[in-house]
Structure formats: C-alpha cells, structure tokens
Design a protein around this motif. Sequence first.
Motif, PDB file in Angstrom:
ATOM      1  N   GLY A  52       0.709  -1.157   0.034  1.00 56.66           N
ATOM      2  CA  GLY A  52      -0.025   0.011  -0.058  1.00 56.66           C
ATOM      3  C   GLY A  52       0.914   1.631   0.025  1.00 56.66           C
ATOM      4  O   GLY A  52       0.511   2.206  -0.557  1.00 56.66           O
ATOM      5  N   ARG A  53       1.907   1.380   0.771  1.00 58.64           N
ATOM      6  CA  ARG A  53       2.859   2.537   0.944  1.00 58.64           C
ATOM      7  C   ARG A  53       4.003   2.215   0.274  1.00 58.64           C
ATOM      8  O   ARG A  53       4.854   3.309   0.191  1.00 58.64           O
ATOM      9  CB  ARG A  53       2.841   2.813   2.286  1.00 58.64           C
ATOM     10  CG  ARG A  53       1.365   3.005   3.124  1.00 58.64           C
ATOM     11  CD  ARG A  53       1.233   4.244   3.854  1.00 58.64           C
ATOM     12  NE  ARG A  53       1.923   5.511   3.510  1.00 58.64           N
ATOM     13  CZ  ARG A  53       2.491   5.863   4.751  1.00 58.64           C
ATOM     14  NH1 ARG A  53       2.175   5.841   5.793  1.00 58.64           N
ATOM     15  NH2 ARG A  53       3.174   7.197   4.642  1.00 58.64           N
ATOM     16  N   GLY A  54       4.519   0.978   0.053  1.00 59.85           N
ATOM     17  CA  GLY A  54       5.775   0.918  -0.466  1.00 59.85           C
ATOM     18  C   GLY A  54       7.046   0.979   0.325  1.00 59.85           C
ATOM     19  O   GLY A  54       8.170   1.226   0.137  1.00 59.85           O
ATOM     20  N   LEU A  55       6.502   0.828   1.721  1.00 61.70           N
ATOM     21  CA  LEU A  55       7.612   0.919   2.669  1.00 61.70           C
ATOM     22  C   LEU A  55       8.698  -0.319   2.604  1.00 61.70           C
ATOM     23  O   LEU A  55       8.265  -1.381   2.296  1.00 61.70           O
ATOM     24  CB  LEU A  55       7.033   1.023   4.218  1.00 61.70           C
ATOM     25  CG  LEU A  55       6.253   2.146   4.387  1.00 61.70           C
ATOM     26  CD1 LEU A  55       5.564   1.867   5.977  1.00 61.70           C
ATOM     27  CD2 LEU A  55       6.872   3.330   4.414  1.00 61.70           C
ATOM     28  N   SER A  56       9.788  -0.007   2.932  1.00 61.20           N
ATOM     29  CA  SER A  56      11.026  -1.032   3.032  1.00 61.20           C
ATOM     30  C   SER A  56      11.060  -2.101   4.267  1.00 61.20           C
ATOM     31  O   SER A  56      10.271  -1.727   5.106  1.00 61.20           O
ATOM     32  CB  SER A  56      12.278  -0.483   2.819  1.00 61.20           C
ATOM     33  OG  SER A  56      12.868   0.413   4.112  1.00 61.20           O
ATOM     34  N   ARG A  57      11.718  -2.888   3.913  1.00 62.29           N
ATOM     35  CA  ARG A  57      11.643  -3.975   5.233  1.00 62.29           C
ATOM     36  C   ARG A  57      12.539  -3.276   6.603  1.00 62.29           C
ATOM     37  O   ARG A  57      11.899  -3.382   7.534  1.00 62.29           O
ATOM     38  CB  ARG A  57      12.841  -5.019   4.850  1.00 62.29           C
ATOM     39  CG  ARG A  57      12.304  -5.972   3.729  1.00 62.29           C
ATOM     40  CD  ARG A  57      13.713  -6.824   3.416  1.00 62.29           C
ATOM     41  NE  ARG A  57      14.120  -7.592   4.443  1.00 62.29           N
ATOM     42  CZ  ARG A  57      13.523  -8.935   4.673  1.00 62.29           C
ATOM     43  NH1 ARG A  57      12.914  -9.432   4.014  1.00 62.29           N
ATOM     44  NH2 ARG A  57      14.213  -9.632   5.738  1.00 62.29           N
ATOM     45  N   ARG A  58      13.248  -2.148   6.184  1.00 60.25           N
ATOM     46  CA  ARG A  58      13.752  -1.385   7.311  1.00 60.25           C
ATOM     47  C   ARG A  58      12.614  -0.585   8.088  1.00 60.25           C
ATOM     48  O   ARG A  58      12.506  -0.514   9.274  1.00 60.25           O
ATOM     49  CB  ARG A  58      14.873  -0.682   7.182  1.00 60.25           C
ATOM     50  CG  ARG A  58      15.733  -0.149   8.199  1.00 60.25           C
ATOM     51  CD  ARG A  58      16.778   0.785   7.756  1.00 60.25           C
ATOM     52  NE  ARG A  58      16.366   2.214   7.384  1.00 60.25           N
ATOM     53  CZ  ARG A  58      16.930   2.967   6.746  1.00 60.25           C
ATOM     54  NH1 ARG A  58      18.338   2.584   6.301  1.00 60.25           N
ATOM     55  NH2 ARG A  58      16.542   4.083   6.255  1.00 60.25           N
ATOM     56  N   ALA A  59      11.923   0.061   7.268  1.00 56.81           N
ATOM     57  CA  ALA A  59      10.882   0.816   7.742  1.00 56.81           C
ATOM     58  C   ALA A  59       9.805  -0.230   8.393  1.00 56.81           C
ATOM     59  O   ALA A  59       9.095   0.288   9.635  1.00 56.81           O
ATOM     60  CB  ALA A  59      10.337   1.763   6.762  1.00 56.81           C
ATOM     61  N   LEU A  60       9.343  -1.242   7.613  1.00 55.67           N
ATOM     62  CA  LEU A  60       8.305  -1.993   8.447  1.00 55.67           C
ATOM     63  C   LEU A  60       8.828  -2.521   9.669  1.00 55.67           C
ATOM     64  O   LEU A  60       8.082  -2.953  10.769  1.00 55.67           O
ATOM     65  CB  LEU A  60       8.030  -2.981   7.527  1.00 55.67           C
ATOM     66  CG  LEU A  60       7.388  -2.698   6.143  1.00 55.67           C
ATOM     67  CD1 LEU A  60       7.428  -3.754   5.207  1.00 55.67           C
ATOM     68  CD2 LEU A  60       5.964  -2.337   6.395  1.00 55.67           C
ATOM     69  N   ALA A  61      10.128  -2.979   9.836  1.00 57.17           N
ATOM     70  CA  ALA A  61      10.514  -3.291  10.951  1.00 57.17           C
ATOM     71  C   ALA A  61      10.404  -2.293  12.493  1.00 57.17           C
ATOM     72  O   ALA A  61      10.083  -2.742  13.378  1.00 57.17           O
ATOM     73  CB  ALA A  61      12.068  -4.148  10.980  1.00 57.17           C
TER      74      ALA A  61
END
Length: 164
Positions: A52-61
């Motif tokens: 939905g927002r295109g967040l990376s693994r780092r941001a999601l973590a």
Amino acid sequence: MRPRTRAELAAAMRKRGVEDDIAAEILDRYDEVGIIDDAAFARAWVTSRHHGRGLSRRALAGELRRKGVSSDEVGEALDQLAPDVEEQTARDLVARRLRVESNAAPEVAFRRIVGMLARKGYPPGLAIRLVKEALADRDAAAAEFADSIDPDALADSTLEPDSR
C-alpha cells in the motif's frame, strides 16, 4: 478498527486504569482463544504497508517494533518479503514519482526521488542506483546528468555524519 498487538492492548488497558495482573489474565485468555496473534498481525502489517505505501523492510521493522511485536515475529513477517520484490517496489515508486517530476530539472528530480525513497526506508545505494537508471532512460539531459552521478561516492557520503 484494526487488529491490535498484545502490547497495544496492554497499553490501552493500563490507560483505562485496569490493573496489570487483571490485564495480563485477560490478554492471556485472548491469546488462548486466538483473539490476539502478534505473528499474524505482523504478517498482515508487512503485506499491507509494503504494497500500500511501498515501505521497505527496514521501515516496516521499525513500525512493528514500535507496536510491541517481538523481534522473532518481526523477522518471520519480513521473511515473506523477498529482496527482489522490495527492489521492484522501489523501482515502481521511482517510475511513478518520475512521471510527477517530468518537468523538473534532472538534479531536482534526483534529489526529490532519492529523498522519497530514503523516507520509505530504502538504503542509499539502492535508491541512488534506481533513480540514476530511471533518469538515464528519461531523456538526453537527464541521461547526461545520470552519467555524472557516482552512486558509490553518494551512498558513502550519506552514511557519514554532517561535519558542519
């Protein structure tokens, strides 16, 4: 109303004045009957926020840790997001943003798009490389600018603290 993690529910109960031992009993019972499942929450969060927002693994973590999800569950949820899928999502974000920046000078478009990817948690090297490739395909002026970019030097300079 969205699903909540165990930590979020505990904080909400504490805020409403529920004693900790009673809240723990309630949360344990919720766990037993499957009302709370932090691992399922983390998997759904990763899928939703990445697509939905295109967040990376780092941001999601980071988001999941702030919500009180354990490191093991965060790792398991992020394992479903393959590196090539993450890179393709970043590539799609660059292409979409480049259409918006179509009238901007290549230097301006480069700065804005790399900044957008950085805010979504993508590593500098990947962001610079993808934007450089997209600019090289855009037009002659953008291709000339893209050829002058040294991604390694830029990525290294973004990792060093500001010396001002």
